[in-house]
Scaffold this active site. Sequence first.
Site, PDB file in Angstrom:
ATOM      1  CE  LYS A 132      -2.189  -1.622   3.752  1.00  0.00           C
ATOM      2  NZ  LYS A 132      -1.713  -2.886   3.602  1.00  0.00           N
ATOM      3  CG  PHE A 171      14.602  -7.868   5.802  1.00  0.00           C
ATOM      4  CD1 PHE A 171      15.026  -9.129   5.896  1.00  0.00           C
ATOM      5  CD2 PHE A 171      14.798  -6.901   7.117  1.00  0.00           C
ATOM      6  CE1 PHE A 171      15.704  -9.538   7.046  1.00  0.00           C
ATOM      7  CE2 PHE A 171      15.540  -7.616   8.093  1.00  0.00           C
ATOM      8  CZ  PHE A 171      15.837  -8.772   8.147  1.00  0.00           C
ATOM      9  CG  ASP A 176       6.093 -12.523   9.617  1.00  0.00           C
ATOM     10  OD1 ASP A 176       6.615 -12.545  10.568  1.00  0.00           O
ATOM     11  OD2 ASP A 176       5.012 -12.396   9.244  1.00  0.00           O
ATOM     12  CG  ASP A 180       4.225 -16.052  10.964  1.00  0.00           C
ATOM     13  OD1 ASP A 180       4.996 -16.327  11.965  1.00  0.00           O
ATOM     14  OD2 ASP A 180       3.793 -15.013  10.989  1.00  0.00           O
ATOM     15  NE  ARG A 185       3.192 -10.861   3.670  1.00  0.00           N
ATOM     16  CZ  ARG A 185       2.763 -10.346   5.037  1.00  0.00           C
ATOM     17  NH1 ARG A 185       2.119  -9.244   5.453  1.00  0.00           N
ATOM     18  NH2 ARG A 185       3.300 -11.246   6.110  1.00  0.00           N
ATOM     19  CG  ASP A 247       4.738 -12.930  16.828  1.00  0.00           C
ATOM     20  OD1 ASP A 247       4.217 -13.477  17.698  1.00  0.00           O
ATOM     21  OD2 ASP A 247       4.545 -12.724  15.640  1.00  0.00           O
ATOM     22  CE  LYS A 273       5.725  -9.695  13.521  1.00  0.00           C
ATOM     23  NZ  LYS A 273       5.051 -10.980  13.714  1.00  0.00           N
ATOM     24  CG  PHE A 312      -0.783  -0.331  11.773  1.00  0.00           C
ATOM     25  CD1 PHE A 312      -1.618  -0.058  10.648  1.00  0.00           C
ATOM     26  CD2 PHE A 312       0.023  -1.436  11.724  1.00  0.00           C
ATOM     27  CE1 PHE A 312      -1.355  -0.589   9.538  1.00  0.00           C
ATOM     28  CE2 PHE A 312       0.404  -2.067  10.600  1.00  0.00           C
ATOM     29  CZ  PHE A 312      -0.214  -1.456   9.397  1.00  0.00           C
ATOM     30  CG  ASP A 316      -2.026  -6.197  10.421  1.00  0.00           C
ATOM     31  OD1 ASP A 316      -2.706  -5.628   9.424  1.00  0.00           O
ATOM     32  OD2 ASP A 316      -1.361  -6.870  10.276  1.00  0.00           O
ATOM     33  CG  ASP A 317      -3.575  -8.676  15.976  1.00  0.00           C
ATOM     34  OD1 ASP A 317      -2.471  -8.824  15.270  1.00  0.00           O
ATOM     35  OD2 ASP A 317      -3.226  -8.369  17.201  1.00  0.00           O
TER      36      ASP A 317
END
Length: 425
Positions: A132, A171, A176, A180, A185, A247, A273, A312, A316-317
């Site tokens: 974005k 990066f 990530d 995960d 993505r 995390d 993070k 933010f 996101d969660d």
Amino acid sequence: MSSSINIAAALMAVSALPLAGKAGEIIDSLTSFFFGLELAEQLGLLGILFSIVFLISSLVGSNSSFTPDDVGSAISYPIAEIEKASNEKERFKAVYPMLRDQMLEHMETHKLPGESVEWVREMMDYTVPGGKFNRGTTVVSVYELLNKTTDTTEIAKAAVLGWAVEFLQAFFLVADDVMDESPTRRGQPCWYKVKKVGWIAINDSFILESFVFTIIKKHFGTSAYYQQLVDLFLTITQNTEFGQLLDLTSQTPGVVDLTRFTLERYQMIVKYKTAFYTFYLPVAIGMITAGVKDKGAFDLAERICLKMGEYFQIQDDYLDCFGDPEVIGKVGTDIQDNKCSWLVVQALDRCSQDQRKILEQNYGKWDDKKVAKVKALYKDLDLPKVFADYEEASYAIIQADLQKVDCMPKECFEILLKKIYKRSK
């Protein structure tokens, strides 16, 4: 022994390498510790070690003179493309091809074969410019505000710093996604999911990180604030990697221990993070380039930006669970990944013993039916309304804080807030 203890021991082993007569033993110990970690934890440790190496390199070389290859003697910015762009985002995107080509030319100076250069070209185009651009365009906006400029060349230089942030973001995301095991993505398969890529993505993420500092050196290596920029990016990079470590180690792999999901732990993860690199970094870049020296101004900016960062990340969660994958550009996997998410923290604070058992039996499982049960429980606990109430309250608190800002234009922060308030992706 827990993974966090293993990582700490590994870092201690690295720091002890110079001890005379012990190198062999220490290397054996380090190797044993490293390969005893889960893959995700190995990546987290490698990220931290790379950050430390960059920091040491910066400190050692901060007073050294530049060689001709360090800094471009004459950089031709895409002025015409920027001036004909129809909006902020297109103006920003006009600078990317120049930076990509400069990084490829940098590789060619190292006599790397054509196939390696082409691999990195494809990798950059796949991983860097597809987001974005909130972070990158914010750098430009803050730069314009604080430096009071509309000069196209200056805007191009600001965009370069914005793209340095976007390379840093790429990066983080490439690494990530591997950690995960995410499937998508930005509306496409994660880079490591591309058939020919796989684990090569790990090294690709390190290349992206190194390009951040190559870009800064090439464009700002002779600037009076060059070292400040490098120090800022190094600090933010390391903070973010610490956050990723927090995390990843919030749970023992394969074990769901809901007692570890506390609001305090969650807030620390978010701070390190997400908040530093997403919010504080773009503002601090503008402050540094504008010549701001007042530590109190930087401290104030950090406090406000960290509050925005928490807001933010909670958004996101929420979107990870309840957002439309077609809109947010990825399939949310926080429940399956056993993440210390805001939603599960809130659920644990509100649930009955029977509802807690539902979480214990279904959270952290890669099973669509179990995931659906967790989401149903979230709805039973009315978490969508809890989130909506939090969003309004948080927005009001941030707005009140902004009214106290008098050392710099409030617009520097309002730009960020406007981009995230009630966002859907």
